[in-house]
Each structure stands twice: as structure tokens, then as C-alpha cells.
Write a protein that holds these residues in place. Structure first.
Motif, mmCIF file in Angstrom:
data_model
loop_
_atom_site.group_PDB
_atom_site.id
_atom_site.type_symbol
_atom_site.label_atom_id
_atom_site.label_comp_id
_atom_site.label_asym_id
_atom_site.label_seq_id
_atom_site.Cartn_x
_atom_site.Cartn_y
_atom_site.Cartn_z
ATOM 1 N N UNK A 228 0.203 3.387 5.599
ATOM 2 C CA UNK A 228 1.572 2.692 5.046
ATOM 3 C C UNK A 228 2.054 3.503 3.895
ATOM 4 N N UNK A 229 3.319 3.456 3.550
ATOM 5 C CA UNK A 229 3.929 3.876 2.318
ATOM 6 C C UNK A 229 3.694 3.258 1.150
ATOM 7 N N UNK A 230 3.461 3.982 0.020
ATOM 8 C CA UNK A 230 2.803 3.511 -1.192
ATOM 9 C C UNK A 230 3.458 4.066 -2.329
ATOM 10 N N UNK A 231 3.615 3.308 -3.356
ATOM 11 C CA UNK A 231 4.002 3.915 -4.637
ATOM 12 C C UNK A 231 2.790 4.306 -5.718
ATOM 13 N N UNK A 232 2.955 5.375 -6.677
ATOM 14 C CA UNK A 232 1.805 5.622 -7.403
ATOM 15 C C UNK A 232 1.590 4.349 -8.300
ATOM 16 N N UNK A 233 0.034 3.965 -8.349
ATOM 17 C CA UNK A 233 -0.169 2.832 -9.086
ATOM 18 C C UNK A 233 -0.441 1.782 -8.073
ATOM 19 N N UNK A 234 -0.122 1.712 -6.761
ATOM 20 C CA UNK A 234 -0.729 0.916 -5.914
ATOM 21 C C UNK A 234 -1.934 1.286 -5.374
ATOM 22 N N UNK A 235 -2.689 0.144 -5.065
ATOM 23 C CA UNK A 235 -4.223 0.408 -4.372
ATOM 24 C C UNK A 235 -3.972 -0.163 -3.039
ATOM 25 N N UNK A 236 -4.058 0.870 -2.141
ATOM 26 C CA UNK A 236 -4.022 0.587 -0.686
ATOM 27 C C UNK A 236 -5.226 1.109 0.050
ATOM 28 N N UNK A 237 -5.881 0.480 1.140
ATOM 29 C CA UNK A 237 -6.977 0.865 1.826
ATOM 30 C C UNK A 237 -6.767 0.224 3.180
ATOM 31 N N UNK A 238 -7.081 1.388 3.995
ATOM 32 C CA UNK A 238 -7.051 0.778 5.566
ATOM 33 C C UNK A 238 -8.670 0.906 5.855
ATOM 34 N N UNK A 239 -8.728 0.143 7.125
ATOM 35 C CA UNK A 239 -10.108 0.118 7.393
ATOM 36 C C UNK A 239 -10.218 -0.418 8.986
ATOM 37 N N UNK A 240 -11.211 -0.759 9.542
ATOM 38 C CA UNK A 240 -11.694 -1.159 10.976
ATOM 39 C C UNK A 240 -12.013 -2.742 10.706
ATOM 40 N N UNK A 241 -11.316 -3.524 11.468
ATOM 41 C CA UNK A 241 -11.469 -4.913 11.292
ATOM 42 C C UNK A 241 -11.504 -5.526 12.845
#
Length: 259
Positions: A228-241
Motif C-alpha cells: 500500500x501507498x504510505x507517507x514517511x512517518x507512517x508505520x505499515x506492515x503486511x502479513x499472512x492472515x
């Protein structure tokens, strides 16, 4: 298949002993692959023997064969793990370790013959590998509101049948199958998940890059498919669910903005 059940089971100790000699990283890969194939062939023989046990109305024997089959699949998964590690196939190697742990627990649940000290030693080995061969993982657990579960043994509403989840019946484990789900409530970070295959794969860094949690390698965001798109300072993580239908998706996204 005209083999007697006793003939099939009598080969178990020899086949497992040959395989376990090879369950170490330095062992020759060709020998390990040959052992994997031998285990696959033996599991096919066990399947036929189990069908015969059910036909003979011998539930204890059917569950005993289930335990043996799970034990063989645990060793096969461990061999797959070492082979994948040698090939630097990190995701596959982790999945094989998780499978080995799960199959060994299933073997112990299926029949008392697999509740021995040497089996516990294998579980201890797998925990050691998880702790010292692989980096620490962050696990995910989905929370569902389920309106109805169906029993995998009888096909009836689980709340109304007499079967118990996790126990063996005629060579098969009872599982609760989601038949009607109302909604997904949450995705939680947990220390002890039901499924260690559910875990964080990537997360963003302070520099605006994406880091692979297993390898620690960083990438530009556009190098990661569907990130996903994000801005500097955002904390994003992707995973297996785990999804409601029991499959896994790697495009699940969780996002936390810094306050």
C-alpha cells in the motif's frame, strides 16, 4: 494393494530411522531428497492400510496409522526445511518447520503410541530450530464472529454433535469448519498463535523503505507487489492472515500512524 496392515507398520521404524539420520543441515541434499521421496511412497502405503483398517471396523488401528502417517509427515517436513534453507528459500523453510511442529503434535494426539520421550525430544529440537536458526517472528491472529461451525466428521452443527475438536475418529481428526461468519472483528499481534504461519512479512522503515522481517533486507516500496501507498512517518506492515475460508492471503494490510 494387497499388503497387510502389519506388514506396512513393520517398516515404520526402519524408514523413520533412515530419514532421521539425514535431518541435519550438512547432510547431502541428494540423500535428503531421496528420503523425502521414500517417505512420500510410504505415506501412500499407510493410506491404503488405513482404508483397510476402516473397512475392517478397527478404529484403534485406523487412528494408530493416522499417528504414524503424521509422524512421517513431520520428518518429511523437517527434511524439506533443511533443503529449503540450503536453497535460501526462507519462506518455504519456515513453512516446513511450522508443518513439522504441527504434524508432530497431531501424531501425539492421534494415538498413545506416539506419546513417547523420543517424540518429545523431536518437539524440543523443533523449538530449538525455531529459536536459534530463524529470527524472531511477530505473529498475527484474526478475530472472527462466527455464527455456525460444522463438524468435519459428521457434517452436522458442531454445537449439536458429539465429536470433539482435535480428537481422532476412524483415522481422521475432528475439525470445526466455519459455515457462517458474521464479521472479522480484529487482527491482533500475539506471542503464541494457533498458526505460526500467520505472521508479519514486511514493514516500513524510518527512511521510507520496506523491510523484509525474515531476511532484514530493504526494498523500495514499488518493488513489493501490492504494497500500500504510505507517507514517511507512517508505520505499515503486511502479513499472512488466515481468512474465513481457511486459506491464507499475503495482501492483508495493517496500518498504524505515528501520533
Amino acid at each position: 494393494m494387497n499388503e497387510r496392515i502389519g506388514d506396512v507398520l513393520s517398516d515404520f521404524e526402519d524408514i523413520i530411522s533412515r530419514a532421521q539420520v539425514l535431518t541435519f543441515l550438512p547432510r547431502d541434499s541428494d540423500l535428503q531428497e531421496n528420503s523425502v521421496n521414500e517417505l512420500k511412497d510410504y505415506i501412500k502405503r499407510l493410506n491404503f492400510a488405513q482404508e483397510l483398517a476402516v473397512k475392517n471396523k478397527d478404529e484403534d488401528m485406523a487412528n494408530k496409522i493416522l499417528a504414524v502417517r503424521c509422524g512421517c509427515r513431520a520428518i518429511r517436513s523437517e527434511l524439506d526445511m533443511w533443503l529449503s534453507l540450503k536453497s535460501e528459500e526462507w519462506i518455504e523453510s519456515w513453512g516446513s518447520l511450522v508443518d513439522a511442529q504441527d504434524f508432530l503434535r497431531s501424531a501425539q494426539s492421534a494415538h498413545k503410541m506416539m506419546r513417547k520421550p523420543n517424540i518429545q525430544n523431536m518437539q524440543d529440537k523443533y523449538r530449538w530450530v525455531e529459536k536459534f536458526v530463524f529470527p524472531p517472528q511477530t505473529y498475527l491472529s484474526p478475530g472472527f464472529v462466527v455464527k455456525k461451525f460444522v463438524c468435519s466428521i459428521c457434517g452436522e452443527d458442531y454445537e449439536k454433535c458429539d465429536h470433539i475438536e482435535g480428537l481422532p475418529y476412524w483415522g481422521k481428526f475432528c475439525n470445526r469448519i466455519i459455515a457462517d461468519i458474521e464479521k472479522v472483528q480484529e487482527i491482533s499481534v500475539v506471542e503464541e498463535p494457533k498458526d505460526k504461519g500467520c505472521r508479519i512479512i514486511h514493514f516500513t522503515t524510518e527512511e521510507g523503505l520496506v523491510r523484509n522481517k525474515m531476511t532484514w533486507k530493504t526494498y523500495d516500496p514499488e518493488e513489493i507487489q501490492n504494497f500500500p501507498e504510505f507517507e514517511t512517518g507512517e508505520k505499515i506492515f503486511t502479513g499472512i492472515v488466515m481468512k474465513p475460508n481457511g486459506t491464507y492471503g499475503r495482501t492483508q494490510k495493517m496500518q498504524e500512524k505515528r501520533g
